[in-house]
Enzyme design. Structure first.
Site, PDB file in Angstrom:
ATOM      1  N   CYS A  25       0.816  -1.224   0.000  1.00 56.39           N
ATOM      2  CA  CYS A  25       0.000   0.000   0.000  1.00 56.39           C
ATOM      3  C   CYS A  25       0.848   1.272   0.000  1.00 56.39           C
ATOM      4  O   CYS A  25       0.325   2.356  -0.269  1.00 56.39           O
ATOM      5  CB  CYS A  25      -0.953   0.001   1.182  1.00 56.39           C
ATOM      6  SG  CYS A  25      -2.031  -1.434   1.203  1.00 56.39           S
TER       7      CYS A  25
ATOM      8  N   HIS B   7      -3.193   7.227   2.415  1.00 55.67           N
ATOM      9  CA  HIS B   7      -3.621   5.935   1.872  1.00 55.67           C
ATOM     10  C   HIS B   7      -5.030   5.655   2.399  1.00 55.67           C
ATOM     11  O   HIS B   7      -5.313   5.848   3.585  1.00 55.67           O
ATOM     12  CB  HIS B   7      -2.640   4.846   2.322  1.00 55.67           C
ATOM     13  CG  HIS B   7      -3.145   3.458   2.065  1.00 55.67           C
ATOM     14  ND1 HIS B   7      -3.662   3.067   0.838  1.00 55.67           N
ATOM     15  CD2 HIS B   7      -3.239   2.366   2.881  1.00 55.67           C
ATOM     16  CE1 HIS B   7      -4.028   1.799   0.917  1.00 55.67           C
ATOM     17  NE2 HIS B   7      -3.791   1.353   2.135  1.00 55.67           N
TER      18      HIS B   7
ATOM     19  N   ASN C 117     -10.230  -0.113  -0.003  1.00 55.40           N
ATOM     20  CA  ASN C 117      -8.767  -0.040   0.014  1.00 55.40           C
ATOM     21  C   ASN C 117      -8.234  -0.641  -1.294  1.00 55.40           C
ATOM     22  O   ASN C 117      -8.331  -1.846  -1.513  1.00 55.40           O
ATOM     23  CB  ASN C 117      -8.257  -0.821   1.232  1.00 55.40           C
ATOM     24  CG  ASN C 117      -6.743  -0.794   1.364  1.00 55.40           C
ATOM     25  OD1 ASN C 117      -6.029  -0.393   0.450  1.00 55.40           O
ATOM     26  ND2 ASN C 117      -6.252  -1.241   2.499  1.00 55.40           N
TER      27      ASN C 117
HETATM   28  O1  UT7 Z   1      -3.792  -1.232   3.477  1.00 53.77           O
HETATM   29  C1  UT7 Z   1      -2.953  -1.532   4.553  1.00 53.77           C
HETATM   30  C2  UT7 Z   1      -3.459  -0.965   5.731  1.00 53.77           C
HETATM   31  N1  UT7 Z   1      -4.616  -1.701   6.218  1.00 53.77           N
HETATM   32  C3  UT7 Z   1      -5.293  -1.182   7.202  1.00 53.77           C
HETATM   33  O2  UT7 Z   1      -4.966  -0.076   7.593  1.00 53.77           O
HETATM   34  C4  UT7 Z   1      -6.379  -1.960   7.895  1.00 53.77           C
HETATM   35  C5  UT7 Z   1      -6.191  -1.800   9.377  1.00 53.77           C
HETATM   36  N2  UT7 Z   1      -7.175  -2.449  10.219  1.00 53.77           N
HETATM   37  C6  UT7 Z   1      -8.471  -2.092  10.198  1.00 53.77           C
HETATM   38  O3  UT7 Z   1      -8.889  -1.286   9.398  1.00 53.77           O
HETATM   39  C7  UT7 Z   1      -9.377  -2.682  11.251  1.00 53.77           C
HETATM   40  O4  UT7 Z   1      -8.613  -3.395  12.177  1.00 53.77           O
HETATM   41  C8  UT7 Z   1     -10.478  -3.593  10.677  1.00 53.77           C
HETATM   42  C9  UT7 Z   1     -11.496  -2.766   9.906  1.00 53.77           C
HETATM   43  C10 UT7 Z   1      -9.838  -4.631   9.768  1.00 53.77           C
HETATM   44  C11 UT7 Z   1     -11.222  -4.319  11.786  1.00 53.77           C
HETATM   45  O5  UT7 Z   1     -11.739  -3.408  12.725  1.00 53.77           O
HETATM   46  P1  UT7 Z   1     -11.546  -3.681  14.280  1.00 53.77           P
HETATM   47  O6  UT7 Z   1     -12.316  -2.637  14.972  1.00 53.77           O
HETATM   48  O7  UT7 Z   1     -10.060  -3.747  14.528  1.00 53.77           O
HETATM   49  O8  UT7 Z   1     -12.275  -5.069  14.478  1.00 53.77           O
HETATM   50  P2  UT7 Z   1     -11.677  -6.480  14.955  1.00 53.77           P
HETATM   51  O9  UT7 Z   1     -10.791  -7.052  13.897  1.00 53.77           O
HETATM   52  O10 UT7 Z   1     -11.083  -6.295  16.333  1.00 53.77           O
HETATM   53  O11 UT7 Z   1     -12.986  -7.345  15.057  1.00 53.77           O
HETATM   54  C12 UT7 Z   1     -14.063  -6.994  15.965  1.00 53.77           C
HETATM   55  C13 UT7 Z   1     -15.162  -7.983  15.801  1.00 53.77           C
HETATM   56  C14 UT7 Z   1     -14.698  -9.437  15.893  1.00 53.77           C
HETATM   57  O12 UT7 Z   1     -15.711 -10.168  16.595  1.00 53.77           O
HETATM   58  P3  UT7 Z   1     -15.546 -10.513  18.155  1.00 53.77           P
HETATM   59  O13 UT7 Z   1     -14.271 -11.313  18.248  1.00 53.77           O
HETATM   60  O14 UT7 Z   1     -15.435  -9.184  18.843  1.00 53.77           O
HETATM   61  O15 UT7 Z   1     -16.786 -11.276  18.458  1.00 53.77           O
HETATM   62  C15 UT7 Z   1     -14.650  -9.911  14.455  1.00 53.77           C
HETATM   63  O16 UT7 Z   1     -14.848 -11.288  14.334  1.00 53.77           O
HETATM   64  O17 UT7 Z   1     -15.773  -7.859  14.506  1.00 53.77           O
HETATM   65  C16 UT7 Z   1     -15.820  -9.153  13.875  1.00 53.77           C
HETATM   66  N3  UT7 Z   1     -15.724  -8.958  12.433  1.00 53.77           N
HETATM   67  C17 UT7 Z   1     -16.803  -8.740  11.648  1.00 53.77           C
HETATM   68  N4  UT7 Z   1     -18.108  -8.643  11.922  1.00 53.77           N
HETATM   69  C18 UT7 Z   1     -18.938  -8.378  10.896  1.00 53.77           C
HETATM   70  C19 UT7 Z   1     -14.594  -8.932  11.664  1.00 53.77           C
HETATM   71  N5  UT7 Z   1     -14.935  -8.692  10.377  1.00 53.77           N
HETATM   72  C20 UT7 Z   1     -16.278  -8.556  10.346  1.00 53.77           C
HETATM   73  C21 UT7 Z   1     -17.205  -8.288   9.329  1.00 53.77           C
HETATM   74  N6  UT7 Z   1     -18.518  -8.201   9.647  1.00 53.77           N
HETATM   75  N7  UT7 Z   1     -16.828  -8.080   8.040  1.00 53.77           N
END
Ligand code: UT7
Length: 328
Positions: free
Chosen positions: A122, A255, A285
């Site tokens: 990225c 980005h 993204n």
């Molecule tokens: O391009 C390179 C740079 N990339 C980035 O900058 C991405 C960086 N990371 C992020 O943008 C975020 O970490 C995410 C958007 C990927 C995730 O957000 P988060 O607030 O960090 O959520 P999480 O991964 O901690 O997941 C929270 C909950 C989990 O459930 P539990 O364990 O709390 O029950 C996941 O299983 O959300 C769940 N979850 C979803 N639920 C519904 C993960 N993906 C989804 C989904 N729909 N698509």
């Protein structure tokens, strides 16, 4: 005479298929994967992404974006003497022949100009811009096509809801030309391979077969933390290199991965939200394509104007990160 590099034209393209969160949610439900528009928007700011059809290659998107940039620059393609394509989703396995060589052929450039791909995920466009700047300032090249192009949908696992809702396809390009006045004021690049496993494609090829996995893997929270930690610092660093401060920024183009990361960076920098270009809601993204796509949309809708200062910054797999300060 001191040589500088300046952007003289921008261009971009998105594949025609535009997929809303609602449509994706329904598609994923048919695979037994649960998600929602509410989750995707609240966690990432993404509402739409574009997906390329099976016949489209990264080089097709790169070529279209480059053609638009060449038209905007009013430059004869035969004057291009270097093509750099930043991509993690090249046309060919192993990345060769390079997508840049394919683009050269598709553009009909028959002047034997140099062409290569650059891999910094990225951060790829920032890396490519910085490399092109150095080549121009050294007097080696006059007119460089710098392209960020991706078909990330090819490496998405649609059974992994933590990643497949976040990425999209597209391409953006600029013509960077030698100029008597500075356009690219400063660039800075970084990498830290200790973090390579938090965002990667954990596969390789051996004995003619795939070893491991060909799907993108991401530890979302770890990537989020890393991005928030480095992005304001790298922006400050490039401002210092250019001898400017945050007040000088007319537009911030980060980005486009996650709106929450972008807003947090702008806040830490003291850049008002209205000075940040946002396309992540519409494009998702698009990795190396995200910054040139956002730049081109803001140039074409008249927000980014000649003479303004634009700060570009990116972070991605590797881990890599960097920034570039432009005077348009
Ligand atoms: O391009 C390179 C740079 N990339 C980035 O900058 C991405 C960086 N990371 C992020 O943008 C975020 O970490 C995410 C958007 C990927 C995730 O957000 P988060 O607030 O960090 O959520 P999480 O991964 O901690 O997941 C929270 C909950 C989990 O459930 P539990 O364990 O709390 O029950 C996941 O299983 O959300 C769940 N979850 C979803 N639920 C519904 C993960 N993906 C989804 C989904 N729909 N698509």
């Amino acid at each position: 005479m001191t040589l500088y590099a300046k952007i003289t034209g921008t261009g971009s393209v998105l594949p025609p298929r535009r997929v809303s969160n609602q449509e994706l949610t329904l598609e994923l439900a048919s695979l037994g994967i649960e998600t929602s528009d509410e989750w995707i928007v609240s966690r990432s700011g993404i509402s739409f992404r574009h997906f390329a059809c099976a016949e489209t290659l990264t080089s097709d998107l790169a070529t279209q974006a480059a053609q638009r940039a060449l038209t905007a620059a009013q430059l004869d393609p035969q004057k291009i003497d270097l093509i750099i394509v930043a991509t993690s989703t090249p046309d060919h396995l192993g990345g060769f022949p390079s997508t840049a060589c394919v683009v050269q052929e598709k553009l009909g450039i028959h002047n034997n100009c140099a062409a290569f791909d650059l891999q910094a995920v990225c951060s790829g466009f920032i890396y490519a811009l910085s490399v092109a700047d150095k080549f121009i300032r050294a007097g080696m090249h006059q007119h460089v096509l710098v392209i960020g192009a991706e078909i990330f949908s090819r490496i998405l696992n649609f059974k992994d809801r933590g990643t497949c809702v976040l990425f999209g396809d597209g391409a953006g390009a600029v013509v960077l030309s030698a100029h008597k006045e500075p356009g690219l004021l400063a660039t800075t690049l970084h990498a830290d391979g200790r973090y390579r496993n938090i965002l990667c494609v954990p596969g390789s090829v051996g004995a003619g077969a795939l070893q491991g996995q060909a799907f993108l893997h991401m530890d979302g929270p770890a990537v989020f933390k890393f991005a928030v930690h480095v992005l304001d610092k790298v922006a400050q660093e490039v401002l210092t290199l250019a001898g400017l401060d945050t007040q000088a920024i007319d537009w911030l183009i980060p980005h486009q991965a996650n709106l929450r990361i972008m807003q947090s960076t702008a806040k830490k920098l003291g850049v008002p939200p209205e000075k940040m270009i946002i396309t992540v809601d519409q494009h998702g993204n698009t990795s190396a394509a995200s910054i040139p796509l956002a730049l081109d949309s803001a140039v074409r809708d008249g927000r980014v104007k000649a003479g303004q200062h634009v700060l570009l910054e990116g972070v991605g797999g590797g881990f890599t990160w960097g920034a570039a300060l432009l005077r348009m």
